[in-house]
Enzyme design. Structure first.
Site, PDB file in Angstrom:
ATOM      1  N   TYR A  38      54.468   4.711 -41.983  1.00  0.00           N
ATOM      2  CA  TYR A  38      53.061   4.317 -41.893  1.00  0.00           C
ATOM      3  C   TYR A  38      52.386   4.509 -43.260  1.00  0.00           C
ATOM      4  CZ  TYR A  38      48.232   4.270 -40.170  1.00  0.00           C
ATOM      5  OH  TYR A  38      46.905   4.001 -39.973  1.00  0.00           O
ATOM      6  N   ASP A  39      52.648   5.666 -43.857  1.00  0.00           N
ATOM      7  CA  ASP A  39      52.059   5.953 -45.171  1.00  0.00           C
ATOM      8  C   ASP A  39      52.474   4.915 -46.203  1.00  0.00           C
ATOM      9  OD1 ASP A  39      50.900   8.140 -44.119  1.00  0.00           O
ATOM     10  OD2 ASP A  39      52.292   9.599 -45.013  1.00  0.00           O
ATOM     11  N   LEU A  85      24.148  11.780 -16.142  1.00  0.00           N
ATOM     12  CA  LEU A  85      24.679  11.698 -14.779  1.00  0.00           C
ATOM     13  C   LEU A  85      24.098  12.780 -13.882  1.00  0.00           C
ATOM     14  CD1 LEU A  85      28.431  11.288 -15.752  1.00  0.00           C
ATOM     15  CD2 LEU A  85      27.048   9.535 -14.646  1.00  0.00           C
ATOM     16  N   GLU A 115      37.308   9.493 -13.396  1.00  0.00           N
ATOM     17  CA  GLU A 115      37.709   9.733 -14.788  1.00  0.00           C
ATOM     18  C   GLU A 115      37.459  11.188 -15.144  1.00  0.00           C
ATOM     19  OE1 GLU A 115      35.197   7.169 -17.137  1.00  0.00           O
ATOM     20  OE2 GLU A 115      35.590   5.428 -15.873  1.00  0.00           O
ATOM     21  N   LYS A 117      35.741  14.095 -16.987  1.00  0.00           N
ATOM     22  CA  LYS A 117      34.455  14.214 -17.690  1.00  0.00           C
ATOM     23  C   LYS A 117      34.710  15.005 -18.960  1.00  0.00           C
ATOM     24  CE  LYS A 117      29.589  15.349 -17.017  1.00  0.00           C
ATOM     25  NZ  LYS A 117      29.425  15.990 -18.309  1.00  0.00           N
ATOM     26  N   ASP A 119      34.274  16.846 -22.415  1.00  0.00           N
ATOM     27  CA  ASP A 119      33.208  17.706 -22.913  1.00  0.00           C
ATOM     28  C   ASP A 119      33.080  17.548 -24.424  1.00  0.00           C
ATOM     29  OD1 ASP A 119      31.159  19.428 -22.747  1.00  0.00           O
ATOM     30  OD2 ASP A 119      32.372  21.214 -22.352  1.00  0.00           O
ATOM     31  N   GLU A 177      33.252   9.169 -25.864  1.00  0.00           N
ATOM     32  CA  GLU A 177      33.007  10.590 -26.090  1.00  0.00           C
ATOM     33  C   GLU A 177      33.851  11.053 -27.282  1.00  0.00           C
ATOM     34  OE1 GLU A 177      30.872  11.675 -23.859  1.00  0.00           O
ATOM     35  OE2 GLU A 177      30.926  13.862 -23.936  1.00  0.00           O
ATOM     36  N   TYR A 229      34.684   4.858 -22.396  1.00  0.00           N
ATOM     37  CA  TYR A 229      34.639   4.799 -20.935  1.00  0.00           C
ATOM     38  C   TYR A 229      33.585   3.892 -20.336  1.00  0.00           C
ATOM     39  CZ  TYR A 229      31.374   8.586 -22.062  1.00  0.00           C
ATOM     40  OH  TYR A 229      30.381   9.352 -22.606  1.00  0.00           O
ATOM     41  N   LYS A 318      31.498  18.432 -11.070  1.00  0.00           N
ATOM     42  CA  LYS A 318      31.878  19.403 -12.102  1.00  0.00           C
ATOM     43  C   LYS A 318      32.868  20.452 -11.595  1.00  0.00           C
ATOM     44  CE  LYS A 318      28.553  20.277 -15.063  1.00  0.00           C
ATOM     45  NZ  LYS A 318      28.319  20.197 -16.511  1.00  0.00           N
ATOM     46  N   CYS A 412      29.951  53.059 -43.385  1.00  0.00           N
ATOM     47  CA  CYS A 412      31.019  52.746 -42.438  1.00  0.00           C
ATOM     48  C   CYS A 412      30.922  53.678 -41.229  1.00  0.00           C
ATOM     49  CB  CYS A 412      32.381  52.908 -43.112  1.00  0.00           C
ATOM     50  SG  CYS A 412      33.756  52.793 -41.949  1.00  0.00           S
ATOM     51  N   CYS A 415      34.143  56.179 -41.452  1.00  0.00           N
ATOM     52  CA  CYS A 415      34.367  57.169 -42.506  1.00  0.00           C
ATOM     53  C   CYS A 415      33.118  57.512 -43.301  1.00  0.00           C
ATOM     54  CB  CYS A 415      35.457  56.681 -43.454  1.00  0.00           C
ATOM     55  SG  CYS A 415      34.914  55.325 -44.503  1.00  0.00           S
ATOM     56  N   CYS A 428      33.834  47.945 -45.707  1.00  0.00           N
ATOM     57  CA  CYS A 428      33.803  49.379 -45.957  1.00  0.00           C
ATOM     58  C   CYS A 428      34.550  49.625 -47.264  1.00  0.00           C
ATOM     59  CB  CYS A 428      34.503  50.100 -44.804  1.00  0.00           C
ATOM     60  SG  CYS A 428      35.086  51.748 -45.233  1.00  0.00           S
ATOM     61  N   CYS A 434      39.459  55.757 -45.368  1.00  0.00           N
ATOM     62  CA  CYS A 434      38.769  55.467 -44.100  1.00  0.00           C
ATOM     63  C   CYS A 434      39.819  55.495 -42.991  1.00  0.00           C
ATOM     64  CB  CYS A 434      38.109  54.092 -44.154  1.00  0.00           C
ATOM     65  SG  CYS A 434      37.443  53.558 -42.559  1.00  0.00           S
TER      66      CYS A 434
HETATM   67  S1  IVH Z   1      29.641   7.704 -17.878  1.00  0.00           S
HETATM   68  C1  IVH Z   1      25.815   5.761 -17.010  1.00  0.00           C
HETATM   69  N1  IVH Z   1      32.036   8.704 -18.140  1.00  0.00           N
HETATM   70  O1  IVH Z   1      28.889  13.114 -19.540  1.00  0.00           O
HETATM   71  C2  IVH Z   1      27.095   6.495 -17.143  1.00  0.00           C
HETATM   72  N2  IVH Z   1      30.205   9.909 -19.046  1.00  0.00           N
HETATM   73  O2  IVH Z   1      26.414  14.101 -18.041  1.00  0.00           O
HETATM   74  C3  IVH Z   1      26.996   7.467 -18.206  1.00  0.00           C
HETATM   75  N3  IVH Z   1      30.853  11.976 -20.173  1.00  0.00           N
HETATM   76  O3  IVH Z   1      26.281  11.987 -21.555  1.00  0.00           O
HETATM   77  C4  IVH Z   1      28.150   8.167 -18.610  1.00  0.00           C
HETATM   78  N4  IVH Z   1      33.011  11.777 -19.854  1.00  0.00           N
HETATM   79  O4  IVH Z   1      28.541  12.170 -22.633  1.00  0.00           O
HETATM   80  C5  IVH Z   1      30.731   8.868 -18.385  1.00  0.00           C
HETATM   81  N5  IVH Z   1      34.215   9.459 -18.328  1.00  0.00           N
HETATM   82  C6  IVH Z   1      32.910   9.608 -18.574  1.00  0.00           C
HETATM   83  C7  IVH Z   1      32.413  10.719 -19.275  1.00  0.00           C
HETATM   84  C8  IVH Z   1      31.050  10.852 -19.485  1.00  0.00           C
HETATM   85  C9  IVH Z   1      32.058  12.508 -20.390  1.00  0.00           C
HETATM   86  C10 IVH Z   1      29.594  12.594 -20.618  1.00  0.00           C
HETATM   87  C11 IVH Z   1      28.659  11.669 -21.323  1.00  0.00           C
HETATM   88  C12 IVH Z   1      27.341  11.838 -20.657  1.00  0.00           C
HETATM   89  C13 IVH Z   1      27.509  13.043 -19.852  1.00  0.00           C
HETATM   90  C14 IVH Z   1      26.676  12.894 -18.599  1.00  0.00           C
END
Ligand code: IVH
Length: 671
Positions: A38-39, A85, A115, A117, A119, A177, A229, A318, A412, A415, A428, A434
């Site tokens: 690739y490089d 959400l 899907e 979620k 973070d 995300e 997403y 969640k 410290c 000591c 220290c 010490c």
């Molecule tokens: S859909 C209108 N799908 O969760 C639909 N959000 O609490 C809006 N997030 O601000 C979002 N994974 O940053 C969607 N698979 C996913 C997600 C996702 C993470 C986050 C997103 C959003 C927050 C909502």
């Protein structure tokens, strides 16, 4: 000589090839070429472009980094509000959601897409005629920040959409995300702390902080990843009528979609998915905090509509948080081997998803000041993957007025020596006078990779120092049996064993002895280099900065540290005493260190090992002549994968480095 026409043609070919391999690697997760290959393509492209700069286009794969730093980010309006959400924690709430959806649609069969979620940090990307023209953060949902130049540095973001399978739309606005893998987050924090900068509280902050650097070159150095997403707007393209189809189309355009997404025929399947993901969560290389359940059909979504800030067709289900609220009972200071004072919060013990947390590192004084952390505060603590617990927020509304500010003392606590500021840290100045530093120095001296004195662990060392039996490392070699017998927990046999082990350590190699001395930044590997180069302690002690710098792999910092160490009278006295006691350190390196079965092999460990700590595993490798490194590169021979491996695992796959399990590793080293 290449003509401009030839160059133009080849440049086009190369760009296409590179884009194709990006797609294979990022989207399909099935690379077909090695990193080196690739490089090579990249280098050829760079070279041609430098010969014909007029042929460079902003969407060339070479143009990811290069924009100058911004003064501030410009505000941009999103094509549609970026909604958030509604969230649920309980199964019942999800069932109610399903009932409402069915009631409002007037049907009793609804398909969903579930899907992970993720973070991280939500962003919007706009492609016009297949070219990336804009990237923005969510901001307040209506307006975000224009971070296009930073987004472009993320390798998983295509600068140009693929059109091999389906045509590209005139306009595509897509939401995704930006995330940071846990391994990368830990590595980043290590580096930040070393540089005296503030560490990030969690991978999400790591992603957000990195994406929002004003200098795109800095963002480029941060390991960011992305999953897409949601299609927010699409023009000049028909036929995408479900979320599932949207996700499949995104993939075809080369936009990375999380591989764990699932179509669910009914809500029960989404609930099962939640259970599955909750169980899988700890083994993922990135953080997820739940799942998102979305009504699949777009016409249904439209019919259900949106509320002011969230759609009525989706819900976040969640996981129980890895964050808990507790109280800081006290803040104590830990003294490290080289005297660094680290503030540590003592917490009212709290269960954070199955692990009792009673301490959290506060890193340094700046961290305490910035977060305004006080003794008695109610705080939120979090655990990310297997990262040390962190204080992520102070609940200031819970303050009673009795909280006490904390500052690292100017003497410290162990000591009483003066404490000096050294970058972001306090140190220290007591050195080995010490007791805290002395204890750590002795424990290090006796450790496996160093003098390997069996039976001389932390608790025994504490006792020896606290009772006054040992005032310096060299005193170890003058301990008498009757002294040991005065200590609790020692009897005839254990005292004999320890004395024998101490006696035996006099024959350790020079490399081990150098490492055992605990010179800052001189780890086992460097110690071996020094031993091989200088052959004897006398030579090393006489070595100048220049002599040291002439060794490949040794830089100015290590050179300074070595010279400074042997300039210190106390250190010279200690070494002299040990030599008089019979510590020889004559052979440069032990046979098994030199020609062990793993000679010349480099290992990297990722994920949690079940049978060893990382340090133990590394010690085994080194003992057998191999080398343990913390990052994967082309020269890595084996990546040993434990539980919940991070991005090192991904990297190993990409670089085609041999990946082995912990069991295979154990077999290899005969454990
Ligand atoms: S859909 C209108 N799908 O969760 C639909 N959000 O609490 C809006 N997030 O601000 C979002 N994974 O940053 C969607 N698979 C996913 C997600 C996702 C993470 C986050 C997103 C959003 C927050 C909502």
């Amino acid at each position: 000589m290449v003509t401009k026409e030839q160059a133009e043609k080849r440049i086009e070919e190369l760009r296409k090839l590179i884009r194709h391999h990006n797609y294979l690697y990022y989207v399909l997760n099935k690379p077909e070429i090695s990193d080196a290959q690739y490089d090579k393509l990249m280098n050829e492209l760079k070279e041609l472009e430098s010969k014909f700069p007029e042929l460079i286009t902003p969407d060339s794969p070479t143009q990811r980094v290069g924009a100058p730093p911004a003064e501030q980010f410009e505000t941009v309006k999103h094509v549609r509000p970026m909604l958030s959400l509604d969230t649920a924690m309980e199964k019942e709430e999800i069932k109610k959601f399903d009932e409402r959806v069915k009631r409002e649609l007037g049907i009793d069969d609804v398909e969903y897409v579930a899907e992970p979620k993720l973070d991280g940090l939500s962003v919007e990307l706009i492609y016009e005629h297949g070219k990336l023209v804009m990237g923005s953060t969510r901001g307040d949902g209506i307006n975000g920040e224009n971070v296009t130049e930073n987004i472009k540095t993320i390798r998983a973001v295509p600068l140009v959409l693929r059109s091999e399978e389906i045509p590209v739309p005139d306009v595509l606005a897509v939401r995704g995300e930006v995330i940071m893998h846990i391994d990368d987050f830990e590595e980043l924090n290590k580096k930040l702390i070393e540089k005296g900068e503030q560490p990030m509280a969690n991978p999400r902050n790591g992603a957000a902080g990195s994406l929002r650097r004003l200098d795109p070159r800095e963002t480029a150095e941060r390991p960011l990843d992305i999953f897409f997403y949601e299609i927010m707007d699409i023009r000049g393209y028909d036929g995408i009528n479900t979320q599932w189809k949207a996700l499949q189309s995104l993939k075809k355009w080369g936009l990375k979609v999380n591989p764990l997404v699932r179509k669910c025929r009914e809500i029960e399947e989404a609930i099962e998915y939640h259970e599955e993901m909750a169980e899988k969560r700890d083994r993922l290389s990135y953080e997820i905090d739940g799942i998102v359940i979305k009504v699949n059909r777009f016409d249904y979504q439209e019919k259900l509509g949106v509320k002011s800030r969230s759609p009525r067709w989706a819900i976040a289900y969640k996981f129980p948080p890895r964050e808990e609220v507790t109280e800081i009972v006290d803040i104590v200071v830990q003294v490290g081997r080289t005297g660094t004072l680290t503030p540590v919060a003592l917490l009212k013990p709290v269960d954070v998803k199955g692990v009792t947390v009673s301490r959290a590192t506060l890193h340094n004084q700046d961290f305490i000041d910035q977060m305004d952390i006080r003794i008695g505060d109610t705080v939120k603590v979090a655990r990310a993957g297997d990262v040390i617990p962190e204080v992520v927020a102070v609940l200031k509304e819970k303050r009673t007025g009795r909280e006490k500010k904390f500052h690292i003392p100017d003497k410290c606590p162990v000591c009483g020596s003066d404490v000096v500021k050294d970058g972001a840290f306090y140190r220290c100045t007591g050195g080995l006078s010490c007791p805290a530093q002395l204890k750590r120095a002795i424990t290090h001296f006796a450790s496996k990779g160093a003098m390997d004195i069996e039976g001389l662990g932390g608790k025994t060392v504490d006792m020896m120092v606290d009772s006054g039996l040992i005032k310096g490392v060299s005193d170890l070699y003058f301990i008498k049996k009757e002294d040991l017998l005065k200590l609790p927990r020692f009897a005839e046999k254990s005292a004999d064993n320890l004395l024998n082990a101490i006696e035996e350590s006099k024959n350790r190699s020079l490399a081990r002895f150098i490492y055992a001395l605990g010179i800052p930044n001189v780890g086992e590997h460097v110690a071996r280099l020094l031993a091989k180069k200088f052959g004897s302690l006398e030579n090393l002690m006489k070595a100048s900065r220049e002599d040291l710098l002439s060794i490949y792999e040794i830089g100015p910092e290590i050179a300074e540290n070595v010279v400074a160490f042997f300039r210190e009278k106390h250190n010279l006295d200690e070494i002299e005493k040990m030599r008089q006691a019979g510590v020889r350190a004559t052979t440069a390196v032990e046979k098994k260190e030199e020609g062990g079965p793993l000679q010349g092999k480099t290992f990297v460990f990722t994920g949690a090992l079940q049978n060893f700590s990382r340090d133990e595993a590394k010690a085994i490798v080194e003992e057998l002549g191999g080398r343990a490194s913390s990052s994967v590169s082309k020269s890595t021979d084996y990546v040993v994968v434990g539980k919940n491996p991070g991005s090192k695992y991904e990297k190993a796959k990409k670089l085609e480095v041999k990946i082995i399990t912990e069991e295979e590793f154990m077999e290899m080293v005969g454990k």
